[in-house]
Design an enzyme around this catalytic site. Structure first.
Site, mmCIF file in Angstrom:
data_model
loop_
_atom_site.group_PDB
_atom_site.id
_atom_site.type_symbol
_atom_site.label_atom_id
_atom_site.label_comp_id
_atom_site.label_asym_id
_atom_site.label_seq_id
_atom_site.Cartn_x
_atom_site.Cartn_y
_atom_site.Cartn_z
ATOM 1 N N SER A 142 0.849 -1.193 0.000
ATOM 2 C CA SER A 142 0.000 0.000 0.000
ATOM 3 C C SER A 142 0.881 1.238 0.000
ATOM 4 O O SER A 142 1.973 1.233 0.594
ATOM 5 C CB SER A 142 -0.905 0.027 1.231
ATOM 6 O OG SER A 142 -1.575 1.265 1.343
ATOM 7 N N TYR A 155 -1.411 -0.170 10.373
ATOM 8 C CA TYR A 155 -1.621 -0.678 9.016
ATOM 9 C C TYR A 155 -0.361 -0.495 8.174
ATOM 10 O O TYR A 155 0.110 -1.431 7.513
ATOM 11 C CB TYR A 155 -2.797 0.057 8.375
ATOM 12 C CG TYR A 155 -3.046 -0.311 6.931
ATOM 13 C CD1 TYR A 155 -3.427 -1.599 6.573
ATOM 14 C CD2 TYR A 155 -2.908 0.647 5.924
ATOM 15 C CE1 TYR A 155 -3.662 -1.936 5.242
ATOM 16 C CE2 TYR A 155 -3.145 0.324 4.595
ATOM 17 C CZ TYR A 155 -3.518 -0.972 4.258
ATOM 18 O OH TYR A 155 -3.746 -1.301 2.947
#
Length: 245
Positions: A142, A155
């Site tokens: 990501s 995350y």
């Protein structure tokens, strides 16, 4: 004949979003796809859709938090199709929130899915790739791991852990195996559904609504890495909306 045609590709998180788009594109280009996801009804429907278009697909109910499920996914590829060319570890969740909220269960879930799920895939596919003498790991990361912002620390940490693991794997892989990481920016997926903090969820969904790109864009990036000749290793790809800072 493309560099994808005839390859056997297993994909986790294949029931929607990037995983689904990748399965459809690779099958269209001649790959056999082994579909892994928890929602068995979704991957069964996807397999039927691919078969209806003349492709080959096998659905395998897969929860990446369970090593045995990854073992079954890899074994299905080998037993049914005789090999496994590529493992796309795409399953991921993002229940982001401020650290002060102490959503420890969310942190643990991200570690279990985003890190351990990838490690279980490596544990099952690496011996197969060594035995075959070829194989390709593709890990979905990501852009959250490239620019750290509030609410995304855990995350981003899981994605950067996989980035480090992937680089170590690449260095250990030798001449016959390939390792690719793909870092999507805002993409139209259901990733926001896993966010339990209402404010964080609203902020992410708002960003998606404004600038998110189609998961097909990420699928094309994955296909690009897979279709390269055997001696070419595409190490890292970042794909983001032009409007994303």
């Amino acid at each position: 004949m493309s560099g994808i045609e005839g390859k056997v590709v297993a994909i986790t998180g294949a029931s929607s979003g990037i995983g689904e788009a990748t399965a459809l594109l690779l099958a269209e280009r001649g790959a056999t796809v082994v579909l892994g996801a928890r929602r068995s009804d979704r991957i069964e429907a996807l397999a039927a859709r691919i078969a209806g278009a003349g492709g080959e697909a096998a659905p395998v109910a897969t929860d990446v938090k369970r090593r045995a499920d990854l073992s079954r996914l890899v074994a299905t590829a080998r037993e049914r199709y005789g090999k496994l060319d590529v493992l796309v570890s795409n399953a991921g969740i993002s229940p982001i929130s401020p650290l002060d909220d102490l959503r420890v269960e969310d942190w643990e879930e991200m570690v279990d899915v985003n890190i351990k799920g990838v490690l279980y895939g490596i544990a099952e596919a690496l011996p197969v790739f060594r035995e075959q003498g070829f194989g390709h790991f593709v890990h979905t990361l990501s852009t959250a791991g490239l620019t750290i912002v509030p609410t995304m620390s855990v995350y981003a940490g899981t994605k950067n852990a996989v980035r480090a693991i992937s680089e170590g794997l690449r260095q250990e892989a030798g001449e016959s195996l390939r390792v690719t990481t793909v870092s999507p920016g805002y993409t139209r997926t259901g990733l926001a559904d896993s966010i339990t903090d209402p404010d964080a969820r609203s902020a992410i969904q708002s960003g998606m609504d404004k600038i998110a790109i189609s998961p097909d864009a990420i699928a094309r990036a994955i296909a690009f890495a897979i279709e390269q000749p055997a001696g070419v290793d595409v190490g890292e790809i970042v794909v983001r909306p032009t409007a994303q800072s």
